[in-house]
Design a protein around this motif. Structure first.
Motif, PDB file in Angstrom:
ATOM      1  N   UNK A 342       0.852  -1.191   0.000  1.00  0.00           N
ATOM      2  CA  UNK A 342       0.000   0.000   0.000  1.00  0.00           C
ATOM      3  C   UNK A 342       0.889   1.243   0.000  1.00  0.00           C
ATOM      4  N   UNK A 343       0.603   2.161  -0.889  1.00  0.00           N
ATOM      5  CA  UNK A 343       1.402   3.388  -0.962  1.00  0.00           C
ATOM      6  C   UNK A 343       1.061   4.312   0.205  1.00  0.00           C
ATOM      7  N   UNK A 344       2.079   4.928   0.778  1.00  0.00           N
ATOM      8  CA  UNK A 344       1.854   5.946   1.811  1.00  0.00           C
ATOM      9  C   UNK A 344       1.468   7.232   1.094  1.00  0.00           C
ATOM     10  N   UNK A 345       0.180   7.559   1.130  1.00  0.00           N
ATOM     11  CA  UNK A 345      -0.351   8.673   0.340  1.00  0.00           C
ATOM     12  C   UNK A 345      -1.485   9.326   1.126  1.00  0.00           C
ATOM     13  N   UNK A 346      -1.160  10.417   1.812  1.00  0.00           N
ATOM     14  CA  UNK A 346      -2.157  11.089   2.664  1.00  0.00           C
ATOM     15  C   UNK A 346      -3.320  11.633   1.841  1.00  0.00           C
ATOM     16  N   UNK A 347      -3.033  12.201   0.690  1.00  0.00           N
ATOM     17  CA  UNK A 347      -4.115  12.732  -0.151  1.00  0.00           C
ATOM     18  C   UNK A 347      -5.058  11.626  -0.605  1.00  0.00           C
ATOM     19  N   UNK A 348      -4.496  10.489  -0.994  1.00  0.00           N
ATOM     20  CA  UNK A 348      -5.340   9.357  -1.386  1.00  0.00           C
ATOM     21  C   UNK A 348      -6.152   8.874  -0.194  1.00  0.00           C
ATOM     22  N   UNK A 349      -5.539   8.866   0.974  1.00  0.00           N
ATOM     23  CA  UNK A 349      -6.253   8.454   2.185  1.00  0.00           C
ATOM     24  C   UNK A 349      -7.461   9.358   2.434  1.00  0.00           C
ATOM     25  N   UNK A 350      -7.251  10.674   2.309  1.00  0.00           N
ATOM     26  CA  UNK A 350      -8.346  11.632   2.494  1.00  0.00           C
ATOM     27  C   UNK A 350      -9.444  11.413   1.452  1.00  0.00           C
ATOM     28  N   UNK A 351      -9.019  11.165   0.217  1.00  0.00           N
ATOM     29  CA  UNK A 351      -9.984  10.944  -0.862  1.00  0.00           C
ATOM     30  C   UNK A 351     -10.831   9.700  -0.598  1.00  0.00           C
ATOM     31  N   UNK A 352     -10.181   8.615  -0.207  1.00  0.00           N
ATOM     32  CA  UNK A 352     -10.894   7.366   0.083  1.00  0.00           C
ATOM     33  C   UNK A 352     -11.860   7.536   1.240  1.00  0.00           C
ATOM     34  N   UNK A 353     -11.435   8.302   2.236  1.00  0.00           N
ATOM     35  CA  UNK A 353     -12.300   8.549   3.387  1.00  0.00           C
ATOM     36  C   UNK A 353     -13.550   9.315   2.962  1.00  0.00           C
ATOM     37  N   UNK A 354     -13.362  10.285   2.068  1.00  0.00           N
ATOM     38  CA  UNK A 354     -14.508  11.048   1.557  1.00  0.00           C
ATOM     39  C   UNK A 354     -15.429  10.154   0.742  1.00  0.00           C
ATOM     40  N   UNK A 355     -14.818   9.278  -0.083  1.00  0.00           N
ATOM     41  CA  UNK A 355     -15.615   8.373  -0.917  1.00  0.00           C
ATOM     42  C   UNK A 355     -16.366   7.333  -0.091  1.00  0.00           C
ATOM     43  N   UNK A 356     -15.909   7.081   1.126  1.00  0.00           N
ATOM     44  CA  UNK A 356     -16.555   6.066   1.964  1.00  0.00           C
ATOM     45  C   UNK A 356     -17.965   6.441   2.366  1.00  0.00           C
ATOM     46  N   UNK A 357     -18.235   7.769   2.424  1.00  0.00           N
ATOM     47  CA  UNK A 357     -19.567   8.241   2.779  1.00  0.00           C
ATOM     48  C   UNK A 357     -19.903   8.126   4.251  1.00  0.00           C
ATOM     49  N   UNK A 358     -18.907   7.898   5.109  1.00  0.00           N
ATOM     50  CA  UNK A 358     -19.196   7.718   6.537  1.00  0.00           C
ATOM     51  C   UNK A 358     -19.213   9.049   7.291  1.00  0.00           C
ATOM     52  N   UNK A 359     -18.820  10.130   6.609  1.00  0.00           N
ATOM     53  CA  UNK A 359     -18.774  11.418   7.291  1.00  0.00           C
ATOM     54  C   UNK A 359     -17.589  11.513   8.233  1.00  0.00           C
TER      55      UNK A 359
END
Length: 524
Positions: A342-359
């Motif tokens: 898994x790549x260490x990528x904070x921006x991708x992490x933020x994006x995935x969290x937003x896409x999760x829809x959990x708020x």
């Protein structure tokens, strides 16, 4: 090697000859001596019963008395020990053929009755531990002769002979049977041993003394080279290292913290020995708790970890990536080289969290053992990375017994720890990822993964098993059912006045394996 049969693949016979005894020699030349080898450990024995032992010191000490059917080499290959041959005579029958030259310390021979008693008693009394889970497909064990044990299976299982043979200690039937339930038998005095040593004296919190037992066929002239083994208890690894430098101990049993390796390598009078790693450090996310049942959330957590920083800073470069796969690199036949970490990528992490829809994500609790010094360091890096992605992780370090209790209850959001030995991919994945697996800490229940792992455990056709294991590992990696951090290169330290140790993989075996200690010798 293994061959195939039309009704289902059957393992071919694996055999080894008995060790050739050598001529007795003087101390320093490999023969028996009156020397005492003093070994440092940081934990007391919790259980003297090897069927329920759960600390490293339990294992190290009881392993010197209660033999395994099989051992392992540095490449993770199973080798005969008490057994001389092992395999399957048909898809529903496994077997071990035994040596006829091993005895318990009270003079009684070690026979198939001891092995079958141990297996059937474990299935009957259900002591907690890995072996019980490995026996799930076994109907019963049968002694068909004094030197042959057969496993009657409920369904084909291509892993049980190798795994039970490697993990299970054989106990003396004539000692354990009168005690009744083997899961509750304390076994805390009058020990009977079929290993190179027998426990003779216990000073809790201080020391455990074991004395030489003969005959022991894996030592020169059937006689362990060291007369006495003393395990001495210290509060922490730093105190152990000081004791080694002062000459109070000859060997440190537990592996060294990465930060201490280079220092000890340059210390006069001390030898640092590399030990192959056969496990991995990992984090699992409790999928029975929201929002960790959400794949995007697990992916966001995985991409918020700086794996390189953990390996370079905490492990001092003494670790390698597994490509986020649960298959250790040492198991070369099963590793998929295309698996990417898994790549260490904070921006991708933020994006995935937003896409999760959990708020807004609630704070997550991460549990770890305070006795695990390396994990205690890298969880802070995990917390820092997650914070950068907007994820709050609360660290909960605790004593090992509390940690194990929390783990058993599933009382955590994130579990951080490590496996010492992952020796058979199919079996290990069954224990780790099947719904009722003994070490399924993510509590995953994926029918596709279950099908792949189950089929992998049922075929002994090597190429077919390899493909199934790799497919299962990819599913684990892609769905973040397990976040494998690294495989650590291990090191142990001992006085340079000692030699002859036999190195085996993992901290559990290392150079304190029975065969190793029975061949160690003091030089000069």
């Amino acid at each position: 090697m293994r061959r195939l049969l039309a009704a289902g693949a059957i393992a071919a016979v694996l055999a080894v000859g008995a060790c050739s005894p050598s001529k007795p020699a003087a101390e320093g030349d490999g023969g028996a001596s009156d020397a005492t080898l003093t070994i440092a450990t940081t934990t007391d024995v919790v259980n003297f019963n090897p069927l329920v032992g759960n600390s490293r010191t339990d294992y190290w000490i009881t392993n010197l008395m209660y033999p395994h059917l099989l051992t392992i080499d540095a490449n993770g290959n199973k080798k005969p020990y008490l057994a001389t041959e092992f395999g399957y005579s048909d898809p529903m029958t496994g077997y071990w053929n035994l040596r006829d030259d091993m005895k318990w310390s009270d003079g009684k021979p070690v026979t198939a009755d001891d092995v079958t008693f141990t297996i059937n008693a474990i299935m009957r009394d259900k002591p907690a531990g890995t072996v019980l889970g490995q026996l799930s497909n076994v109907d019963r064990a049968v002694a068909v002769s004094p030197t042959r044990v057969e496993l009657k299976l409920k369904r084909p299982d291509a892993t049980v002979v190798g795994e039970v043979g490697f993990w299970m200690n054989v106990v003396p039937k004539h000692v354990f049977e009168p005690a009744g339930n083997v899961a509750t038998f304390a076994n805390n005095s009058n020990w009977v041993s079929a290993g190179p040593y027998r426990l003779t004296d216990v000073a809790k919190g201080q020391s455990y003394t074991l004395e030489r037992v003969t005959p022991y066929p894996f030592a020169p002239d059937n006689t362990p080279t060291v007369a006495k083994i003393v395990y001495r208890v210290y509060p922490d690894v730093n105190t152990e290292i000081l004791a080694l430098k002062n000459g109070d101990v000859d060997l440190i049993a537990n592996t060294l913290p990465p930060a201490q390796v280079k220092n000890l390598q340059s210390t006069s009078g001390i030898k640092v020995q590399e030990v192959p790693g056969l496990g991995y450090a990992h984090m699992t996310y409790n999928m029975t708790r929201k929002p960790l049942d959400n794949l995007k959330v697990r992916q966001a957590l995985a991409h918020a970890v700086d794996y390189n920083a953990i390996r370079s800073v905490v492990l001092q470069g003494q670790a390698v990536s597994t490509g986020s796969s649960p298959i250790p690199p040492v198991l070369k036949d099963f590793v998929d080289p295309s698996s990417q970490e898994y790549a260490f990528d904070i921006n991708l992490s933020k994006q995935l969290l937003q896409e999760s829809g959990v708020g807004t994500l609630r704070p997550l609790t991460l549990i770890y053992s305070l006795q695990d010094a390396v994990t205690a360091q890298w969880v802070s890096i995990v917390k820092e990375g997650a914070a950068k992605a907007g994820i709050t992780i609360n660290l909960q370090g605790m004593d090992r017994n509390t940690y194990l209790a929390k783990t058993a209850e599933g009382d955590y959001d994130i579990y951080a720890g490590n496996f010492a030995i992952m020796d058979d991919p199919a079996t290990n994945m069954a224990l780790t990822y099947l719904p009722k697996g003994a070490i399924n800490y993510s509590l995953v229940d994926d029918p596709q993964l279950t099908d792949l792992v189950t089929r992998a455990t049922q075929t002994t056709e090597r190429e077919a098993q390899k493909q199934l294991v790799q497919q299962a590992a990819k599913l684990v990696r892609d769905n973040v059912y397990d976040n494998v951090m690294y495989l650590q290169n291990l090191y142990v330290a001992h006085s340079d006045k000692w030699t002859g140790f036999v190195v085996k993989p993992s901290e559990l075996l290392s150079v304190v394996d029975p065969e190793s200690l029975a061949n160690a010798r003091r030089t000069g």
